[in-house]
Design a protein around this motif. Sequence first.
Motif, mmCIF file in Angstrom:
data_model
loop_
_atom_site.group_PDB
_atom_site.id
_atom_site.type_symbol
_atom_site.label_atom_id
_atom_site.label_comp_id
_atom_site.label_asym_id
_atom_site.label_seq_id
_atom_site.Cartn_x
_atom_site.Cartn_y
_atom_site.Cartn_z
ATOM 1 N N GLY A 26 8.878 7.192 -10.030
ATOM 2 C CA GLY A 26 9.154 6.277 -11.135
ATOM 3 C C GLY A 26 9.370 4.845 -10.682
ATOM 4 O O GLY A 26 9.758 4.586 -9.539
ATOM 5 N N GLU A 27 9.154 3.899 -11.590
ATOM 6 C CA GLU A 27 9.261 2.484 -11.262
ATOM 7 C C GLU A 27 10.679 2.075 -10.881
ATOM 8 O O GLU A 27 10.876 1.158 -10.089
ATOM 9 C CB GLU A 27 8.763 1.628 -12.423
ATOM 10 N N ARG A 28 11.680 2.754 -11.436
ATOM 11 C CA ARG A 28 13.071 2.397 -11.082
ATOM 12 C C ARG A 28 13.297 2.624 -9.591
ATOM 13 O O ARG A 28 13.867 1.778 -8.899
ATOM 14 C CB ARG A 28 14.038 3.241 -11.916
ATOM 15 N N TYR A 29 12.819 3.750 -9.088
ATOM 16 C CA TYR A 29 13.005 4.027 -7.662
ATOM 17 C C TYR A 29 12.076 3.152 -6.818
ATOM 18 O O TYR A 29 12.444 2.721 -5.726
ATOM 19 C CB TYR A 29 12.767 5.500 -7.346
ATOM 20 N N GLY A 64 0.812 -1.213 0.000
ATOM 21 C CA GLY A 64 0.000 0.000 0.000
ATOM 22 C C GLY A 64 0.842 1.258 0.000
ATOM 23 O O GLY A 64 0.505 2.252 -0.662
ATOM 24 N N TYR A 65 1.955 1.209 0.725
ATOM 25 C CA TYR A 65 2.863 2.362 0.762
ATOM 26 C C TYR A 65 3.496 2.601 -0.604
ATOM 27 O O TYR A 65 3.568 3.750 -1.081
ATOM 28 C CB TYR A 65 3.936 2.121 1.817
ATOM 29 N N LEU A 66 3.925 1.529 -1.258
ATOM 30 C CA LEU A 66 4.525 1.674 -2.585
ATOM 31 C C LEU A 66 3.500 2.218 -3.582
ATOM 32 O O LEU A 66 3.839 3.021 -4.464
ATOM 33 C CB LEU A 66 5.075 0.332 -3.067
ATOM 34 N N GLU A 71 13.050 0.852 -3.492
ATOM 35 C CA GLU A 71 12.356 0.852 -2.200
ATOM 36 C C GLU A 71 11.788 -0.541 -1.909
ATOM 37 O O GLU A 71 11.849 -1.026 -0.778
ATOM 38 C CB GLU A 71 11.241 1.891 -2.200
ATOM 39 N N ARG A 72 11.206 -1.163 -2.932
ATOM 40 C CA ARG A 72 10.617 -2.488 -2.727
ATOM 41 C C ARG A 72 11.636 -3.477 -2.201
ATOM 42 O O ARG A 72 11.387 -4.201 -1.229
ATOM 43 C CB ARG A 72 10.023 -2.994 -4.038
ATOM 44 N N ASP A 73 12.818 -3.514 -2.845
ATOM 45 C CA ASP A 73 13.842 -4.461 -2.426
ATOM 46 C C ASP A 73 14.331 -4.160 -1.017
ATOM 47 O O ASP A 73 14.616 -5.073 -0.226
ATOM 48 C CB ASP A 73 15.010 -4.435 -3.407
ATOM 49 N N ALA A 74 14.426 -2.868 -0.687
ATOM 50 C CA ALA A 74 14.842 -2.497 0.666
ATOM 51 C C ALA A 74 13.812 -2.942 1.692
ATOM 52 O O ALA A 74 14.138 -3.495 2.755
ATOM 53 C CB ALA A 74 15.054 -0.984 0.749
ATOM 54 N N TRP A 75 12.530 -2.757 1.365
ATOM 55 C CA TRP A 75 11.469 -3.139 2.303
ATOM 56 C C TRP A 75 11.370 -4.647 2.455
ATOM 57 O O TRP A 75 10.988 -5.143 3.522
ATOM 58 C CB TRP A 75 10.129 -2.553 1.860
ATOM 59 N N ILE A 76 11.687 -5.400 1.413
ATOM 60 C CA ILE A 76 11.698 -6.862 1.532
ATOM 61 C C ILE A 76 12.706 -7.279 2.596
ATOM 62 O O ILE A 76 12.425 -8.125 3.457
ATOM 63 C CB ILE A 76 12.038 -7.520 0.175
#
Length: 263
Positions: free
Chosen positions: A128-131, A117-119, A135-140
């Motif tokens: 942008g999707e690159r950033y 939901g945050y993403l 963030e996604r990988d960091a949150w994983i």
Amino acid sequence: MLTISQLAAYAGVTVRAVRHYHKVGLLPEPERDRSGYRNYDAAAVVRLIRIRTLADAGVPLARVQDLLDAGPEEFADGVQEIDRDLRAEIRRLQGTRSRLSQLAAGEHLALPQSVVGYLDRLRGLGVGERYIELERDAWIMIAAQVPDLIDSVIAKKHEELDDPDMVRLYSFFTGEPDWPAGDPRIVEVADILERLMIRAVEAGEVGGDGFDDQFVALMDSTMLESAPGAELVLAVLKERGWSGWTRIERVPADRLNTELPPS
């Protein structure tokens, strides 16, 4: 007396099924006559029909034997137990289907719903999707380290998105986060980050993140390798006396309680 083919026909099953029930011990195998053929009686037909009925109802073959030999009360208890097991299995399968449908969205793999939901909110800000991928990988990795705290951490991140400075910061990441040296955005991003860090320090919100030093170093290196512009921003902050990215490790005391130039 009946042949195996006739028995199967009367019970509505295949000859192969009859042989399988012989093999697993559900249907006693009769003696063969002088010609080598099995001869079945009416009792075999009745038992085979009962086996087929239980199997068609979803009773596992491993449980059929117990029900065939049970009295009325024991039979009812056994059926209720099987029903409970089936309902539990249905819930498990429904949960699996739900997770599979979430995985089809891509980001739900290894991420709790709060982070997804945050993403999505970041996307709504035009990030942008690159950033988003960074963030996604960091949150994983973070969610795996502090699974019990991740929802509260994300709730805090949502609060931060109500800060105009934070919204302005994310506005720089609508495209590729790869800025060349001398790009004016580097200093502006550093100014915003410094204001945010000063507020965090003065509010006592730094330190005590629960991560070990190796994990912090991993997070820092991941960001710096994935977004070269981050290294340039970090260099500006270092010149001003700040140290750390995932974790603020050195704070320039002379910059606290001071007003920075507006961006």
